[in-house]
Design a protein around this motif. Structure first.
Motif, PDB file in Angstrom:
ATOM      1  N   MET A   1       0.904  -1.281   0.150  1.00 24.85           N
ATOM      2  CA  MET A   1       0.279  -0.026   0.127  1.00 24.85           C
ATOM      3  C   MET A   1       0.988   1.141   0.062  1.00 24.85           C
ATOM      4  N   THR A   2       0.453   2.163  -0.408  1.00 23.79           N
ATOM      5  CA  THR A   2       0.879   3.517  -0.708  1.00 23.79           C
ATOM      6  C   THR A   2       0.846   4.444   0.669  1.00 23.79           C
ATOM      7  N   ALA A   3       1.700   5.277   0.739  1.00 24.84           N
ATOM      8  CA  ALA A   3       1.464   6.258   2.003  1.00 24.84           C
ATOM      9  C   ALA A   3       0.108   7.130   1.777  1.00 24.84           C
ATOM     10  N   THR A   4      -0.261   7.464   0.674  1.00 25.19           N
ATOM     11  CA  THR A   4      -1.457   8.037   0.301  1.00 25.19           C
ATOM     12  C   THR A   4      -2.791   7.105   0.789  1.00 25.19           C
ATOM     13  N   GLN A   5      -2.760   5.974   0.392  1.00 22.08           N
ATOM     14  CA  GLN A   5      -3.695   5.052   0.835  1.00 22.08           C
ATOM     15  C   GLN A   5      -3.850   4.676   2.284  1.00 22.08           C
ATOM     16  N   ASP A   7      -2.639   7.248   4.425  1.00 26.06           N
ATOM     17  CA  ASP A   7      -3.366   8.512   5.114  1.00 26.06           C
ATOM     18  C   ASP A   7      -4.689   8.325   4.965  1.00 26.06           C
ATOM     19  N   GLN A   8      -5.618   7.812   3.882  1.00 25.09           N
ATOM     20  CA  GLN A   8      -6.945   7.735   3.719  1.00 25.09           C
ATOM     21  C   GLN A   8      -7.685   6.869   4.622  1.00 25.09           C
ATOM     22  N   ILE A   9      -7.058   5.827   4.918  1.00 24.55           N
ATOM     23  CA  ILE A   9      -7.470   4.778   5.869  1.00 24.55           C
ATOM     24  C   ILE A   9      -7.305   5.454   7.256  1.00 24.55           C
ATOM     25  N   ARG A  16      -4.184   8.226  14.391  1.00 20.69           N
ATOM     26  CA  ARG A  16      -2.916   8.385  14.048  1.00 20.69           C
ATOM     27  C   ARG A  16      -2.315   7.179  13.602  1.00 20.69           C
ATOM     28  N   ALA A  17      -1.287   7.396  12.500  1.00 19.43           N
ATOM     29  CA  ALA A  17      -0.436   6.099  12.287  1.00 19.43           C
ATOM     30  C   ALA A  17       0.235   5.353  13.477  1.00 19.43           C
ATOM     31  N   TRP A  42       5.882   8.750   9.779  1.00 18.93           N
ATOM     32  CA  TRP A  42       4.733   7.511  10.448  1.00 18.93           C
ATOM     33  C   TRP A  42       4.017   6.876   9.006  1.00 18.93           C
ATOM     34  N   LEU A  43       3.740   7.492   8.232  1.00 19.85           N
ATOM     35  CA  LEU A  43       3.145   6.659   7.073  1.00 19.85           C
ATOM     36  C   LEU A  43       3.910   5.812   6.252  1.00 19.85           C
TER      37      LEU A  43
END
Length: 77
Positions: A1-5, A7-9, A16-17, A42-43
């Motif tokens: 998974m990406t950092a953007t994904q 972040d959305q989750i 927070r992560a 964190w992401l």
């Protein structure tokens, strides 16, 4: 998974992560504990070390839940 994904989750979970991570895991203690991480850091930890997540995450439609117990998944309905 990406950092953007991730972040959305996290936004769906309202967490927070670092709230997702198992702080008792030896890899957490060795690689992460005691260091100062920004949000992007964190992401990236979630991207590189998803095995450190303490519980499964269930996503249904536009809702997500961190399943600490098997019955937590029922909260999505």
């Amino acid at each position: 998974m990406t950092a953007t994904q991730w972040d959305q989750i996290l936004k769906l979970l309202h967490l927070r992560a670092k709230d997702l991570l198992n702080k008792a895991h030896p890899e957490y203690q060795r690689l992460i504990a005691g260091k100062d991480w920004d949000e992007e850091g964190w992401l990236n930890i979630l991207v590189r070390h998803p095995y450190l997540i303490k519980s499964p995450i269930a996503i249904f439609r536009n809702q997500a839940i961190l399943c600490k117990t098997p019955t937590d998944i029922l909260k999505l309905y």
